[in-house]
Design a protein around this motif. Structure first.
Motif, PDB file in Angstrom:
ATOM      1  N   ILE A  13       0.842  -1.209   0.000  1.00  0.00           N
ATOM      2  CA  ILE A  13       0.000   0.000   0.000  1.00  0.00           C
ATOM      3  C   ILE A  13       0.869   1.247   0.000  1.00  0.00           C
ATOM      4  N   SER A  14       1.929   1.228   0.804  1.00  0.00           N
ATOM      5  CA  SER A  14       2.847   2.362   0.862  1.00  0.00           C
ATOM      6  C   SER A  14       3.514   2.610  -0.491  1.00  0.00           C
ATOM      7  N   ALA A  15       3.912   1.546  -1.178  1.00  0.00           N
ATOM      8  CA  ALA A  15       4.530   1.695  -2.499  1.00  0.00           C
ATOM      9  C   ALA A  15       3.525   2.239  -3.523  1.00  0.00           C
ATOM     10  N   ILE A  16       2.297   1.754  -3.459  1.00  0.00           N
ATOM     11  CA  ILE A  16       1.257   2.229  -4.386  1.00  0.00           C
ATOM     12  C   ILE A  16       0.967   3.705  -4.151  1.00  0.00           C
ATOM     13  N   VAL A  17       0.857   4.098  -2.904  1.00  0.00           N
ATOM     14  CA  VAL A  17       0.616   5.506  -2.575  1.00  0.00           C
ATOM     15  C   VAL A  17       1.785   6.367  -3.045  1.00  0.00           C
ATOM     16  N   SER A  18       3.008   5.856  -2.899  1.00  0.00           N
ATOM     17  CA  SER A  18       4.182   6.601  -3.359  1.00  0.00           C
ATOM     18  C   SER A  18       4.141   6.826  -4.867  1.00  0.00           C
ATOM     19  N   VAL A  19       3.730   5.821  -5.617  1.00  0.00           N
ATOM     20  CA  VAL A  19       3.621   5.959  -7.074  1.00  0.00           C
ATOM     21  C   VAL A  19       2.567   6.998  -7.425  1.00  0.00           C
ATOM     22  N   ILE A  20       1.430   6.952  -6.754  1.00  0.00           N
ATOM     23  CA  ILE A  20       0.348   7.904  -7.036  1.00  0.00           C
ATOM     24  C   ILE A  20       0.780   9.322  -6.707  1.00  0.00           C
ATOM     25  N   VAL A  21       1.412   9.510  -5.551  1.00  0.00           N
ATOM     26  CA  VAL A  21       1.847  10.851  -5.154  1.00  0.00           C
ATOM     27  C   VAL A  21       2.938  11.361  -6.084  1.00  0.00           C
ATOM     28  N   LYS A  49      13.193   9.767  -4.318  1.00  0.00           N
ATOM     29  CA  LYS A  49      13.979   9.223  -3.209  1.00  0.00           C
ATOM     30  C   LYS A  49      13.228   9.370  -1.889  1.00  0.00           C
ATOM     31  N   ALA A  50      12.604  10.508  -1.684  1.00  0.00           N
ATOM     32  CA  ALA A  50      11.860  10.749  -0.454  1.00  0.00           C
ATOM     33  C   ALA A  50      10.624   9.861  -0.360  1.00  0.00           C
ATOM     34  N   LEU A  51       9.995   9.580  -1.494  1.00  0.00           N
ATOM     35  CA  LEU A  51       8.755   8.807  -1.484  1.00  0.00           C
ATOM     36  C   LEU A  51       8.984   7.299  -1.459  1.00  0.00           C
ATOM     37  N   PHE A  52      10.070   6.828  -2.058  1.00  0.00           N
ATOM     38  CA  PHE A  52      10.275   5.384  -2.143  1.00  0.00           C
ATOM     39  C   PHE A  52      11.210   4.827  -1.078  1.00  0.00           C
ATOM     40  N   MET A  53      11.850   5.682  -0.299  1.00  0.00           N
ATOM     41  CA  MET A  53      12.722   5.181   0.754  1.00  0.00           C
ATOM     42  C   MET A  53      11.937   4.425   1.836  1.00  0.00           C
TER      43      MET A  53
END
Length: 83
Positions: A13-21, A49-53
């Motif tokens: 879910i965190s990875a999906i949200v990062s892609v959307i953002v 980098k900030a979103l996928f870390m």
């Protein structure tokens, strides 16, 4: 085991949200990567980098915790504790 499954779901879910953002923010935008003791950001970096870390670190830790069952020296005790 249920906790690990929930952890993997939260990681996904965190990875999906990062892609959307990442698709929604402007290209080239820098986000804070580190905050000082006073609460002010003191290091900035690319948005990807900030979103996928966080999802990356979560996946690494979950991978380690998921593999611990194969390194347990007393596997019979581990099987007994599943109940």
């Amino acid at each position: 085991m249920i906790t690990l499954k929930a952890g993997w779901i939260l990681c996904a879910i965190s990875a999906i949200v990062s892609v959307i953002v990442l698709q929604e923010i402007p290209t080239g935008m820098e986000l804070p990567l580190h905050w000082g003791i006073d609460g002010q950001p003191d290091r900035f970096g690319p948005a990807w980098k900030a979103l996928f870390m966080p999802p990356f670190v979560m996946a690494i830790l979950l991978g380690i915790f998921s593999s611990l069952k194969w390194f347990e020296p007393r596997k019979d005790n581990l099987q007994k504790s599943l109940r």
